[in-house]
Design a protein around this motif. Structure first.
Motif, PDB file in Angstrom:
ATOM      1  N   ASP A 141      -9.996  -7.457  -2.943  1.00  0.00           N
ATOM      2  CA  ASP A 141      -9.531  -6.821  -1.721  1.00  0.00           C
ATOM      3  C   ASP A 141      -9.354  -7.931  -0.682  1.00  0.00           C
ATOM      4  O   ASP A 141      -9.889  -9.037  -0.829  1.00  0.00           O
ATOM      5  N   HIS A 153     -11.173   1.017  -5.286  1.00  0.00           N
ATOM      6  CA  HIS A 153     -11.677  -0.347  -5.142  1.00  0.00           C
ATOM      7  C   HIS A 153     -12.891  -0.407  -6.039  1.00  0.00           C
ATOM      8  O   HIS A 153     -13.838   0.354  -5.826  1.00  0.00           O
ATOM      9  N   GLU A 181      -9.437   3.621   7.830  1.00  0.00           N
ATOM     10  CA  GLU A 181     -10.047   2.552   7.054  1.00  0.00           C
ATOM     11  C   GLU A 181     -10.823   1.621   7.989  1.00  0.00           C
ATOM     12  O   GLU A 181     -10.417   1.396   9.119  1.00  0.00           O
ATOM     13  N   ASP A 215       0.837  -1.205   0.000  1.00  0.00           N
ATOM     14  CA  ASP A 215       0.000   0.000   0.000  1.00  0.00           C
ATOM     15  C   ASP A 215       0.872   1.256   0.000  1.00  0.00           C
ATOM     16  O   ASP A 215       2.034   1.188   0.441  1.00  0.00           O
TER      17      ASP A 215
HETATM   18  C1  BGC Z   1      -7.777  -2.392   1.954  1.00  0.00           C
HETATM   19  C2  BGC Z   1      -7.038  -2.233   0.648  1.00  0.00           C
HETATM   20  C3  BGC Z   1      -5.586  -2.582   0.858  1.00  0.00           C
HETATM   21  C4  BGC Z   1      -5.490  -3.990   1.374  1.00  0.00           C
HETATM   22  C5  BGC Z   1      -4.071  -4.457   1.599  1.00  0.00           C
HETATM   23  C6  BGC Z   1      -7.535  -3.744   2.587  1.00  0.00           C
HETATM   24  O1  BGC Z   1      -8.030  -3.767   3.888  1.00  0.00           O
HETATM   25  O2  BGC Z   1      -9.148  -2.184   1.756  1.00  0.00           O
HETATM   26  O3  BGC Z   1      -7.185  -0.919   0.194  1.00  0.00           O
HETATM   27  O4  BGC Z   1      -4.874  -2.413  -0.330  1.00  0.00           O
HETATM   28  O5  BGC Z   1      -6.166  -4.049   2.638  1.00  0.00           O
HETATM   29  O6  BGC Z   1      -3.470  -3.791   2.632  1.00  0.00           O
END
Ligand code: BGC
Length: 703
Positions: free
Chosen positions: A248, A171, A420, A61
């Motif tokens: 994802d 996404h 997130e 990421d």
């Molecule tokens: C996130 C993604 C991320 C992936 C890997 C997921 O929880 O939604 O955006 O790339 O984790 O870290």
């Protein structure tokens, strides 16, 4: 006339050669090898096969810099962790620059840091549209307007990939809330998908993106990551995407659906794939489908030359200082001056004014949390930056009434810590709101700095003289903040989203009950040591299995009327409109001319406008061109952004700017014909410096 040159990435190895290579490898692979290739390996890798010359590829990421992971759920990743990575201002701040060329440099810098770390796939950029101000991930995305986001995305993709690293568009699709993200079912019509949610992805695909990540949510009842409609139909058939698609993390619960959906890579290698081998062996899953997934994965890696050249290149470490300068420039251009009454700003450097600084995120840097988190190094806090320019500045974490009254100027720093996996309230915490009210009532020169990944409620800030949106500044952005406050940098950022007065004004309102007890759920799922003042979000992340019992619908009732399209059409005045941002100078637009008053559908229209810096200091503004159909045959927004240009002008300088409208500037996606259509007739052209500040209007007839 073909002036609109779209950026395009060319793979170092041609698709034909890569395809042949992939075909020749897949015929040699055993079933077990194939099944291991189509699922993640050690959470963040695509499995390597030395005997076939396929390297193990590291995926990392994300959108606003490289997330350094020493470990992940007990897995030691320290061998792969970069010793440092630049924390850039967040991508919503990047979008607020309205400067796609800067997006290119920003992304190139991140790509170079990936090369230094041996990262082959960057898990970004994120580009879900800003439909809901409470979405905990807005900070990672590119605002509410598909046209603006598309211009940033295409440059981002080319910037990253020209360094030899794969960019992942994520996404896909309609993932616009993080409240119980695996359980949310986006009920969205096809027209809104095409007009609002897909264009940023389309621009990324057209620019040559090598990977796409599907989203956690369901779309009209099907989980996106295993949906034939989402992947095969929308992404592969309609957008023409033929490279790597990955899920994802832990978003798959049905491997048979996944195999039939057009998905290539299940991440991060979860249990959902356990029974796949028996399905293939008993004929329930055709081996040809598995082969196709392997071919697409290997072809993508081969066309990036990963099979023949190393990804890691330590020489890129020498460029980190340059990257930091790009981060600084992003903050300079992305900070938005929302209000500046009585010209309370700028306050010149070394001013002898008694300045009181109070609030939060002053002696620590705030950044968005979760997979997109980048902490940076060489950090300059707001306190470091402001103390350098204001010798008479005092910092008080708890200011008394006397402190507030006694200062010549009070700077209050507020914000939200967006994450997130959870959404957060539009309103600030009661403590922060109370501080703004108290300071601005007691002191006539109160300036508020907002550190946030999205819009916040500021509706009662009637006594606040200036509001500066600092976003998440990254490791060096506070230097730009000091430059803006002192006037060394003239602010030029413009909002990439509308900031409504109340969340109830937004079409997204109501998807989560305001009464929902976010405190107790926070305690259940997140770190309970987080101070009370930051408990401003709901956290309901669940596994996909738990999600089955918690499904809830998010009705996209507004259709295409997202952001300013909604506020314009419904006549709701927002607090700060899309595209708004002040400068320390003034600009005037004049003398709009069209290359023709009438064009055929296939023709490009040139719009020329004079722009003049009518103030006393140098500065930049963004000329925004919106189009609206006069007599639409279907509900269409009053106006939609279709061209823009950021212009730098010295004090008194005047320039003539050309903007171009191609056919797609006039078209809409018809739910009847299931195609883009353009009606013949009159279209209004609005030109201004924000969506609400239209300074010139004209019309063109499309034949
Ligand atoms: C996130 C993604 C991320 C992936 C890997 C997921 O929880 O939604 O955006 O790339 O984790 O870290």
């Amino acid at each position: 006339m073909n002036p609109v040159k779209k950026p395009k990435f060319e793979t170092p190895i041609s698709t034909e050669v890569a395809q042949k290579k992939a075909d020749s490898i897949v015929v040699l692979m055993s079933l077990d090898e194939k099944l291991d290739l189509i699922k993640g390996h050690n959470s963040f890798f695509i499995k390597g096969y030395e005997k076939y010359g396929i390297p193990k590829v590291y995926l990392s990421d994300a959108s606003q810099g490289v997330h350094i992971r020493e470990s992940f759920l007990g897995l030691d990743l320290s061998d792969y962790a970069l010793p440092k990575s630049v924390a850039f201002p967040n991508t919503l701040c990047l979008t607020a620059t309205w400067n796609p060329n800067l997006a290119h440099d920003y992304a190139k810098s991140i790509g170079e840091e990936c090369r230094a770390g041996g990262i082959g796939v960057l898990l970004g950029p994120g580009m879900n549209m800003y439909r809901n101000s409470q979405n905990g991930r807005n900070f990672e995305y590119m605002g509410e307007d598909p046209y603006l986001a598309a211009r940033v995305v295409e440059q981002y993709v080319v910037g990253v990939q020209n360094t030899g690293v794969i960019a992942t568009l994520k996404h896909f699709i309609a993932n616009n809330t993080d409240y119980r993200r695996r359980a949310s079912n986006s009920v969205v019509d096809e027209r809104a998908l095409h007009e609002i949610y897909m264009p940023a992805f389309k621009s990324g695909v057209d620019a040559g993106a090598q990977a796409v990540m599907t989203s956690y949510n369901l779309i009209n009842g099907e989980w996106a990551g295993q949906s034939d409609f989402v992947i095969n139909h929308l992404l592969r058939d309609e957008l023409g995407f033929s490279n790597l698609v990955m899920s994802d993390w832990w978003s798959i619960n049905d491997c048979k659906a996944l195999i039939n959906s057009g998905q290539d890579l299940e991440m991060p290698g979860g249990e959902s794939m356990t029974n796949l081998k028996s399905y293939v062996e008993n004929g329930e899953v055709a081996i040809e489908k598995i082969d196709l997934m392997c071919i697409r994965i290997i072809k993508t890696l081969a066309q990036m030359n990963f099979l023949d050249a190393p990804i890691k290149d330590n020489s890129y470490f020498e460029k980190f200082d340059q990257h930091e300068q790009v981060a600084l420039q992003t903050a300079r251009e992305g900070i938005v001056l929302l209000r500046n009454e009585n010209n309370v700003l700028p306050i010149t450097k070394d001013s002898d004014k008694k300045i009181l600084l109070t609030g939060i995120y002053i002696d620590e840097i705030i950044y968005g949390g979760g997979s997109g988190e980048v902490k940076g190094y060489n950090k300059v806090t707001m306190l470091d930056a402001l103390q350098k320019v204001y010798p008479n500045l005092t910092y008080k974490s708890e200011a008394t009434d006397e402190d507030l009254k006694g200062a010549d100027v009070v700077i209050v720093s507020v914000g939200t810590w967006d994450w997130e996996g959870c959404d957060r309230r539009f309103a600030l915490t009661t403590e922060q709101e109370a501080l703004v009210q108290k300071a601005s009532t007691l002191n006539n020169n109160t300036i508020v700095i907002v550190n946030s990944g999205g819009g916040i409620r500021m509706n009662d800030w009637n006594h606040v003289k200036a509001i500066v949106y600092n976003w998440y500044p990254g490791q060096i952005g506070n230097v730009a903040l000091a430059e803006v406050l002192t006037g060394v940098t003239n602010p030029s950022g413009k909002l990439p989203m509308t900031i409504e007065k109340e969340f109830s004004d937004s079409p997204a309102y109501g998807y989560v009950s305001e009464e929902t007890s976010f405190l107790s759920d926070h305690k259940k799922y997140l770190d309970t040591s987080i101070p009370e003042s930051e408990l401003n979000r709901w956290s309901f992340d669940t596994s996909i299995d738990e999600a089955k019992d918690l499904l809830y619908d998010v009705e996209y009732k507004e259709g295409v009327l997202v952001g300013y399209r909604w506020y314009d059409t419904k006549n709701i005045t927002p607090l700060f409109p899309f595209g708004h941002g002040l400068s320390f100078t003034t600009f005037k637009l004049d003398d709009v001319q069209l290359s023709s008053n009438e064009i055929a559908k296939s023709e490009t229209l040139k719009v020329t406008v004079e722009v003049e810096n009518t103030g006393k200091v140098n500065g930049a503004t963004t000329i925004q061109l919106y189009v609206g159909e006069e007599k639409a045959t279907i509900i269409r927004p009053v106006k939609e952004l279709k061209a823009f240009k950021k212009v730098w002008l010295k004090a008194g300088e005047k320039k003539s700017i050309d903007l171009y409208l191609e056919q797609d500037a006039f078209s809409y996606w018809s739910p009847h014909t299931k195609k883009w259509e353009t009606n013949a007739g009159k279209f209004n052209i609005y030109i201004g410096q924000s969506s609400a500040a239209i300074e010139a209007e004209t019309k063109v007839t499309v034949r």
